[in-house]
Scaffold this motif. Structure first.
Motif, PDB file in Angstrom:
ATOM      1  N   PHE A   1       0.821  -1.215   0.000  1.00 42.85           N
ATOM      2  CA  PHE A   1       0.000   0.000   0.000  1.00 42.85           C
ATOM      3  C   PHE A   1       0.859   1.271   0.000  1.00 42.85           C
ATOM      4  CE2 PHE A   1      -3.562  -2.777   1.401  1.00 42.85           C
ATOM      5  CZ  PHE A   1      -4.419  -2.462   0.350  1.00 42.85           C
ATOM      6  N   LEU A   2       2.120   1.146   0.367  1.00 38.04           N
ATOM      7  CA  LEU A   2       3.055   2.261   0.231  1.00 38.04           C
ATOM      8  C   LEU A   2       3.734   2.233  -1.138  1.00 38.04           C
ATOM      9  CD1 LEU A   2       4.757   2.098   3.743  1.00 38.04           C
ATOM     10  CD2 LEU A   2       3.119   3.816   2.958  1.00 38.04           C
ATOM     11  N   GLN A   3       4.081   1.032  -1.573  1.00 35.63           N
ATOM     12  CA  GLN A   3       4.854   0.840  -2.789  1.00 35.63           C
ATOM     13  C   GLN A   3       4.085   1.216  -4.061  1.00 35.63           C
ATOM     14  OE1 GLN A   3       7.917   0.401  -2.866  1.00 35.63           O
ATOM     15  NE2 GLN A   3       8.585  -0.962  -4.470  1.00 35.63           N
TER      16      GLN A   3
ATOM     17  N   PHE B   1       3.434   5.017  -8.851  1.00 38.46           N
ATOM     18  CA  PHE B   1       2.674   5.954  -9.685  1.00 38.46           C
ATOM     19  C   PHE B   1       3.240   7.377  -9.552  1.00 38.46           C
ATOM     20  CE2 PHE B   1      -0.691   2.673  -9.532  1.00 38.46           C
ATOM     21  CZ  PHE B   1      -0.930   2.571 -10.897  1.00 38.46           C
ATOM     22  N   TYR B   2       3.624   7.740  -8.354  1.00 45.98           N
ATOM     23  CA  TYR B   2       4.222   9.056  -8.128  1.00 45.98           C
ATOM     24  C   TYR B   2       5.542   9.177  -8.887  1.00 45.98           C
ATOM     25  CZ  TYR B   2       6.336  12.977  -5.600  1.00 45.98           C
ATOM     26  OH  TYR B   2       6.948  14.161  -5.272  1.00 45.98           O
ATOM     27  N   LEU B   3       6.313   8.117  -8.865  1.00 49.08           N
ATOM     28  CA  LEU B   3       7.616   8.091  -9.525  1.00 49.08           C
ATOM     29  C   LEU B   3       7.502   8.321 -11.024  1.00 49.08           C
ATOM     30  CD1 LEU B   3      10.630   7.476  -9.076  1.00 49.08           C
ATOM     31  CD2 LEU B   3      10.103   5.069  -9.378  1.00 49.08           C
ATOM     32  N   VAL B   4       6.489   7.763 -11.647  1.00 53.41           N
ATOM     33  CA  VAL B   4       6.293   7.904 -13.096  1.00 53.41           C
ATOM     34  C   VAL B   4       6.130   9.372 -13.478  1.00 53.41           C
ATOM     35  CG1 VAL B   4       4.705   7.383 -15.000  1.00 53.41           C
ATOM     36  CG2 VAL B   4       5.339   5.590 -13.398  1.00 53.41           C
TER      37      VAL B   4
ATOM     38  N   ASP C   1      14.972  14.457  -6.597  1.00 55.39           N
ATOM     39  CA  ASP C   1      13.756  13.890  -5.999  1.00 55.39           C
ATOM     40  C   ASP C   1      13.428  12.525  -6.608  1.00 55.39           C
ATOM     41  OD1 ASP C   1      13.426  16.046  -4.336  1.00 55.39           O
ATOM     42  OD2 ASP C   1      11.880  17.012  -5.557  1.00 55.39           O
ATOM     43  N   ARG C   2      13.528  12.430  -7.927  1.00 59.13           N
ATOM     44  CA  ARG C   2      13.232  11.166  -8.602  1.00 59.13           C
ATOM     45  C   ARG C   2      14.202  10.069  -8.155  1.00 59.13           C
ATOM     46  NH1 ARG C   2      10.471   9.084 -12.940  1.00 59.13           N
ATOM     47  NH2 ARG C   2      11.413   7.194 -13.762  1.00 59.13           N
TER      48      ARG C   2
ATOM     49  N   TYR D   1      14.065   4.461  -2.782  1.00 55.57           N
ATOM     50  CA  TYR D   1      13.141   3.895  -1.798  1.00 55.57           C
ATOM     51  C   TYR D   1      12.211   2.864  -2.441  1.00 55.57           C
ATOM     52  CZ  TYR D   1      14.523   7.249   1.791  1.00 55.57           C
ATOM     53  OH  TYR D   1      15.232   7.961   2.722  1.00 55.57           O
ATOM     54  N   HIS D   2      11.786   3.140  -3.656  1.00 59.13           N
ATOM     55  CA  HIS D   2      10.894   2.228  -4.376  1.00 59.13           C
ATOM     56  C   HIS D   2      11.600   0.881  -4.637  1.00 59.13           C
ATOM     57  CE1 HIS D   2       7.469   1.230  -6.905  1.00 59.13           C
ATOM     58  NE2 HIS D   2       8.288   0.908  -7.898  1.00 59.13           N
TER      59      HIS D   2
END
Length: 175
Positions: free
Chosen positions: A26-28, A33-36, A43-44, A50-51
């Motif tokens: 649920f975190l991953q 989606f945020y990373l995309v 930041d990326r 972390y991803h």
């Protein structure tokens, strides 16, 4: 509370595997989606690191969970459940495991074939770049994530249906 599974409920170890995996997923998933949407930059790189760590952690936990499952069988389902439900439940679990492995492996191969190093906790790996293959594994990674979302949704929907329609609280076995 029992440490190991019984015929009627899961033990602390199985429950821990389940809920730690659920929390990490649920975190991953939103992090992916945020990373995309992030432009390349500091930041990326931070979010991606972390991803990757989260993905590898889920992968290792899933392997440990399956090894544990071999030696500690799953509690039996209620006898009122018809065979089709048992089959759907088993298949959903199998596909959840397979999808988690597919996501992790495709993500790792996308990163490696894209010319990056991969830190797998015990060492760093680097292989020869192949950007065409990297793109294929990225597509697999994306589709497997959508599959995982569908399987998790089905998993949660089954709990809700059992509570509302069948008046069974199957969630109590795993909480």
């Amino acid at each position: 509370m029992k440490i190991f599974n019984t015929i009627s409920e899961y033990g602390v170890i199985s429950k821990s595997f389940h809920w730690i995996t659920a929390i990490l997923l649920f975190l991953q998933i939103p992090a992916g989606f945020y990373l995309v949407g992030l432009d390349f930059g500091e930041d990326r790189i931070t979010v991606e690191n972390y991803h990757v760590i989260g993905g590898i952690l889920i992968f290792y936990i899933t392997i440990l969970r399956l090894i544990y499952k071999i030696f500690n069988p799953t509690p039996s389902l209620n006898s009122s459940i018809f065979p089709g439900q048992k089959l759907i439940a088993k298949l959903n679990h199998i596909f959840l495991y397979l999808t988690i492995f597919t996501i992790t492996i495709s993500g790792a191969l996308k990163k490696l074939l894209g010319g990056e190093k991969l830190n797998i906790f015990i060492s760093k790996i680097k292989i020869k770049s192949n950007f065409e293959l990297a793109e294929i594994f990225y597509e697999i990674h994306i589709y497997a994530n959508y599959t995982l979302i569908a399987l998790i949704s089905l998993h949660i929907l089954a709990v809700i249906i059992h509570k509302i329609i069948f008046q069974e609280n199957i969630l109590r076995k795993i909480t």
